[in-house]
Motif scaffolding. Structure first.
Motif, PDB file in Angstrom:
ATOM      1  N   ASP A   1     -54.956  40.329  -2.737  1.00 45.43           N
ATOM      2  CA  ASP A   1     -53.848  40.272  -3.272  1.00 45.43           C
ATOM      3  C   ASP A   1     -53.047  41.407  -2.991  1.00 45.43           C
ATOM      4  O   ASP A   1     -51.607  41.493  -2.841  1.00 45.43           O
ATOM      5  CB  ASP A   1     -53.811  40.324  -5.012  1.00 45.43           C
ATOM      6  CG  ASP A   1     -54.036  38.513  -5.185  1.00 45.43           C
ATOM      7  OD1 ASP A   1     -53.793  37.604  -4.231  1.00 45.43           O
ATOM      8  OD2 ASP A   1     -54.792  38.211  -6.148  1.00 45.43           O
ATOM      9  N   LEU A   2     -53.538  42.470  -2.955  1.00 47.23           N
ATOM     10  CA  LEU A   2     -53.057  43.879  -2.717  1.00 47.23           C
ATOM     11  C   LEU A   2     -52.391  43.632  -1.078  1.00 47.23           C
ATOM     12  O   LEU A   2     -51.370  44.069  -0.736  1.00 47.23           O
ATOM     13  CB  LEU A   2     -53.780  45.132  -2.758  1.00 47.23           C
ATOM     14  CG  LEU A   2     -54.058  45.424  -4.243  1.00 47.23           C
ATOM     15  CD1 LEU A   2     -55.308  46.413  -4.237  1.00 47.23           C
ATOM     16  CD2 LEU A   2     -52.756  46.327  -4.479  1.00 47.23           C
ATOM     17  N   ARG A   3     -53.370  43.042  -0.354  1.00 42.29           N
ATOM     18  CA  ARG A   3     -52.878  43.112   1.171  1.00 42.29           C
ATOM     19  C   ARG A   3     -51.610  42.260   1.439  1.00 42.29           C
ATOM     20  O   ARG A   3     -50.761  42.397   1.841  1.00 42.29           O
ATOM     21  CB  ARG A   3     -54.126  42.511   1.937  1.00 42.29           C
ATOM     22  CG  ARG A   3     -54.223  42.772   3.281  1.00 42.29           C
ATOM     23  CD  ARG A   3     -53.387  41.738   4.065  1.00 42.29           C
ATOM     24  NE  ARG A   3     -53.605  40.465   3.956  1.00 42.29           N
ATOM     25  CZ  ARG A   3     -52.934  39.173   4.334  1.00 42.29           C
ATOM     26  NH1 ARG A   3     -51.880  39.524   4.292  1.00 42.29           N
ATOM     27  NH2 ARG A   3     -53.589  38.045   4.128  1.00 42.29           N
ATOM     28  N   ILE A   4     -51.811  41.005   0.594  1.00 40.11           N
ATOM     29  CA  ILE A   4     -50.646  40.213   0.521  1.00 40.11           C
ATOM     30  C   ILE A   4     -49.362  40.619   0.158  1.00 40.11           C
ATOM     31  O   ILE A   4     -48.065  40.896   0.615  1.00 40.11           O
ATOM     32  CB  ILE A   4     -51.022  38.858   0.009  1.00 40.11           C
ATOM     33  CG1 ILE A   4     -52.203  38.054   0.600  1.00 40.11           C
ATOM     34  CG2 ILE A   4     -49.414  37.939  -0.121  1.00 40.11           C
ATOM     35  CD1 ILE A   4     -52.590  36.932  -0.063  1.00 40.11           C
TER      36      ILE A   4
ATOM     37  N   ALA B   1     -46.283  36.171  -5.970  1.00 39.75           N
ATOM     38  CA  ALA B   1     -47.211  35.602  -6.936  1.00 39.75           C
ATOM     39  C   ALA B   1     -48.439  36.512  -6.452  1.00 39.75           C
ATOM     40  O   ALA B   1     -49.340  36.895  -7.541  1.00 39.75           O
ATOM     41  CB  ALA B   1     -48.008  34.122  -6.243  1.00 39.75           C
ATOM     42  N   ALA B   2     -48.707  37.026  -5.458  1.00 35.62           N
ATOM     43  CA  ALA B   2     -49.896  37.942  -5.280  1.00 35.62           C
ATOM     44  C   ALA B   2     -49.719  39.350  -6.181  1.00 35.62           C
ATOM     45  O   ALA B   2     -50.557  39.507  -6.802  1.00 35.62           O
ATOM     46  CB  ALA B   2     -49.999  38.262  -4.041  1.00 35.62           C
ATOM     47  N   TYR B   3     -48.436  39.765  -6.022  1.00 31.86           N
ATOM     48  CA  TYR B   3     -48.202  40.956  -6.728  1.00 31.86           C
ATOM     49  C   TYR B   3     -48.484  40.676  -8.312  1.00 31.86           C
ATOM     50  O   TYR B   3     -48.994  41.589  -8.881  1.00 31.86           O
ATOM     51  CB  TYR B   3     -46.936  41.378  -6.473  1.00 31.86           C
ATOM     52  CG  TYR B   3     -46.295  42.977  -7.242  1.00 31.86           C
ATOM     53  CD1 TYR B   3     -47.113  44.145  -6.821  1.00 31.86           C
ATOM     54  CD2 TYR B   3     -45.437  42.876  -8.389  1.00 31.86           C
ATOM     55  CE1 TYR B   3     -47.162  45.470  -7.526  1.00 31.86           C
ATOM     56  CE2 TYR B   3     -45.408  44.268  -9.054  1.00 31.86           C
ATOM     57  CZ  TYR B   3     -46.029  45.330  -8.591  1.00 31.86           C
ATOM     58  OH  TYR B   3     -45.908  46.383  -9.129  1.00 31.86           O
ATOM     59  N   GLY B   4     -47.961  39.681  -8.848  1.00 32.39           N
ATOM     60  CA  GLY B   4     -48.115  39.179 -10.300  1.00 32.39           C
ATOM     61  C   GLY B   4     -49.827  39.423 -10.476  1.00 32.39           C
ATOM     62  O   GLY B   4     -49.950  40.004 -11.750  1.00 32.39           O
TER      63      GLY B   4
END
Ligand code: HEM
Length: 444
Positions: A213-216, A228-231
Motif C-alpha cells: 500500500d505504501l508503494r501504491i 484507497a491504498a493511502y487510506g
C-alpha cells in the motif's frame, strides 16, 4: 562522508568550508544581484517544467534556465501554475536558512484561488498537520521527537536487518540469472527497512500488505488506486500506534510515543507516515542511481570485482551528480523580498532546485563537478533539512543494499546498453524506470 558532515546545519552551507564554499559566495549576497528580467511575478518567459526532454537530461534544462534567467528562474508547474525555481547554490542556501522570509506552511500560497482540488501536486503542497508543514517552535518540537526516535536506531542492527531483507529479495531472483533491480530490490529494500525500524515484524503478511500500500500511494502505476491504498496505510499506522501504546518496544514508534514532548496519537501517525514516506523513495533512488553509476562507469565497474573505488564513493558522487530529490517543493515567501535579483512577492512559491544548486558553476568554476566532501544540498538545508540522523541511516541502508548485492552476485552486469536506461518522468525525483541486469544464476 563523515558523521559530522551530516549534522544538520553543518556541511551543507557555503559558509561551511570545502573547496566550493568561497566560490559559492563570490556572486555576492543572493538577495542583491541585478534583476535579469526586471523582477515581477509571474515573470515573462516562464518555463514549463516537466517536458520529456527535461526528464531525461535535466542538467540541460538547468543550464538553459541559468543562462536565460539567472539563479532564480520563473517556471510553470502542472496546469501552468507559476512558481520560482531556485537554481543557485548560494540562493538555495539563503532560502533554506532564512525561515523568517521563506517558510514551509503552504497555506500562505498566493495561488490557492486558482488551484483545483485534484491538482497533481496537491499531495506534496496541500497543507497537512505533519512535521513537514509546521514552523518555528512547533516544528522544533515535532522534528526533535523524530530526531530522538531515530537516534535510538542501532546502525549495526539496522545493517543486519538490511542484510536479511536483501538476502530474501535476492533469493527471489538469484536462480534466474536476470532481474529488474529497481522494483525487485532498490525500492523494495528501504521500504521494508523503514517499516521494521518503526516496529513492524519482518516478513509478516501484515507488513507486506503495508509495504504494497505504501508503494501504491507513493508511486501509483496503471490500475492502482492510490487514495484507497493511502487510506489503508493510515489505518495500519493508527493500529501500529495503538499496539505500541499498549506494548512499547525498542522501535521508532514507541520512542515517539514515549517522548516528553507529549505528541498526540494523531500527530504521531502523521509524522510516522512522513518519516516512512520520506525514507522510502529517495533512498530507493539513491541505491538505483549509485548501482547505475557502478555498472556503467569503468572507475566503479572495477570495484565489482575488487577494484579501486568504493560503494561509499559511488553513493557520494551520486548525491552531487544525480541526487534523488532533484527538486523539492518548497518554501513560501512570508513577505515581499528580493532573491537572486528578483522581486519575490509575499505568498510566492519557491521550488528548491537541489540538483541544479549542486552543479552550480559558481561553486564549480573549473567545470569539474563531484567532490569527496558532503557540502551538497541533497538532504536539503536549514531548519527543515532531512533530520539528523536520517541521512546516516539512509547511508547505512543504501550501502548495505549495494554491498550485499555485489557479494551475492559478483558478476552482475547491465542486461541492456547504458544508453537504453531511462529516467522516471518526474521533475521532482531522479530515479530510473528500470535497471535490468544479468548474472550467473545462483542456486539456493
Ligand atoms: C532513513 C531515511 C530517511 C528518513 C527517515 C528521512 C526523513 C525525512 C523527514 C522526516 C523530513 C522532513 C523534515 C522536516 O520537514 O523537518 C525529510 C526531509 C528531506 N529529506 Fe529525508 N529522510 C530519509 C532519507 C533521505 C534521502 C536518501 C534523501 C536524499 C538523498 C533525503 C532528502 C530529503 C530532503 C531534500 C528533504 C527536504 C529538506 C528541506 O526541506 O530543506 N532524505 N527527510
Amino acid at each position: 562522508m563523515t558523521d559530522s558532515d551530516l549534522i544538520p546545519g553543518r556541511g551543507a552551507g557555503p559558509g561551511d568550508g570545502g573547496p566550493s564554499a568561497p566560490a559559492a559566495l563570490s556572486g555576492g549576497c543572493p538577495a542583491h544581484r541585478a534583476d535579469p528580467a526586471g523582477g515581477g511575478f509571474p515573470a515573462a518567459g516562464a518555463v514549463r517544467l516537466g517536458g520529456l526532454e527535461y526528464q531525461q537530461t535535466p542538467s540541460e534544462l538547468y543550464r538553459t534556465l541559468r543562462r536565460e534567467h539567472g539563479p532564480v528562474a520563473p517556471v510553470l508547474l502542472d496546469g501552468d501554475v507559476p512558481a520560482w525555481l531556485v537554481l543557485g547554490y548560494a540562493e538555495v542556501s539563503h532560502v533554506t536558512t532564512h525561515d523568517e522570509l521563506f517558510a514551509r506552511d503552504s497555506r500562505r500560497w498566493n495561488q490557492w484561488p486558482s488551484i483545483p482540488a485534484d491538482w497533481p501536486l496537491m499531495p506534496f503542497v496541500g497543507h497537512q498537520p505533519s512535521v513537514l508543514f509546521t514552523e518555528g517552535a512547533e516544528h522544533q518540537r515535532r522534528a526533535g521527537v523524530i530526531t530522538q526516535a531515530l537516534e535510538g536506531v542501532d546502525q549495526f542492527e539496522l545493517a543486519q536487518w538490511c542484510r536479511e531483507i536483501a538476502q530474501r529479495l535476492i533469493d527471489a531472483f538469484a536462480g534466474s540469472g536476470r532481474a529488474e533491480l529497481m522494483a525487485a530490490y532498490a525500492h523494495a529494500l528501504p521500504m521494508r527497512a523503514a517499516v521494521r525500524m518503526c516496529g513492524m515484524p519482518a516478513g509478516g503478511e501484515d507488513t507486506e500488505d503495508l509495504v504494497t500500500d505504501l508503494r501504491i500511494s507513493l508511486d501509483a502505476r496503471e490500475g492502482d488506486d492510490p487514495v484507497a491504498a493511502y487510506g489503508r496505510v493510515q489505518e495500519r499506522i493508527q493500529r501500529l500506534v495503538r499496539e505500541k501504546r499498549a506494548a512499547p518496544g525498542p522501535d521508532v514508534t514507541s520512542r515517539m510515543l514515549g517522548h516528553s514532548a507529549g505528541l498526540t496519537d494523531v500527530q504521531i501517525v502523521q509524522d510516522l507516515i512522513s518519516v516512512i514516506a520520506a525514507a522510502q523513495q529517495p533512498t530507493g533512488n539513491w541505491i538505483g542511481n549509485a548501482l547505475r553509476l557502478m555498472l556503467t562507469d569503468d572507475r566503479f565497474a572495477l570495484n565489482v570485482s575488487g577494484g579501486r573505488l568504493s560503494v561509499g564513493q559511488a553513493l557520494n558522487e551520486v548525491l552531487w551528480l544525480d541526487t534523488p530529490t532533484q527538486n523539492f517543493i518548497g518554501r513560501w515567501a512570508v513577505r515581499d523580498t528580493r532573491l537572486g535579483g528578483r522581486t519575490i512577492r509575499a505568498g510566492d512559491c519557491l521550488v528548491l532546485g537541489l540538483a541544479a544548486a549542486n552543479t552550480d558553476p559558481q561553486i564549480w568554476p573549473e567545470g569539474h563537478v563531484g567532490a569527496e566532501n558532503s557540502a551538497h544540498l541533497s538532504f536539503g538545508n536549514g531548519e527543515h533539512r532531512c533530520p539528523y540522523p536520517a541521512p546516516l541511516l539512509a547511508d547505512c541502508v543504501a550501502r548495505t543494499a549495494i554491498e550485499t548485492l555485489l557479494e551475492r552476485l559478483p558478476d552482475v552486469v547491465l542486461a541492456v546498453e547504458p544508453e537504453e536506461l531511462t529516467w522516471r518522468p518526474s521533475i521532482w525525483m531522479r530515479g530510473l524506470t528500470s535497471l535490468p541486469v544479468r548474472f550467473t544464476p545462483v542456486a539456493d
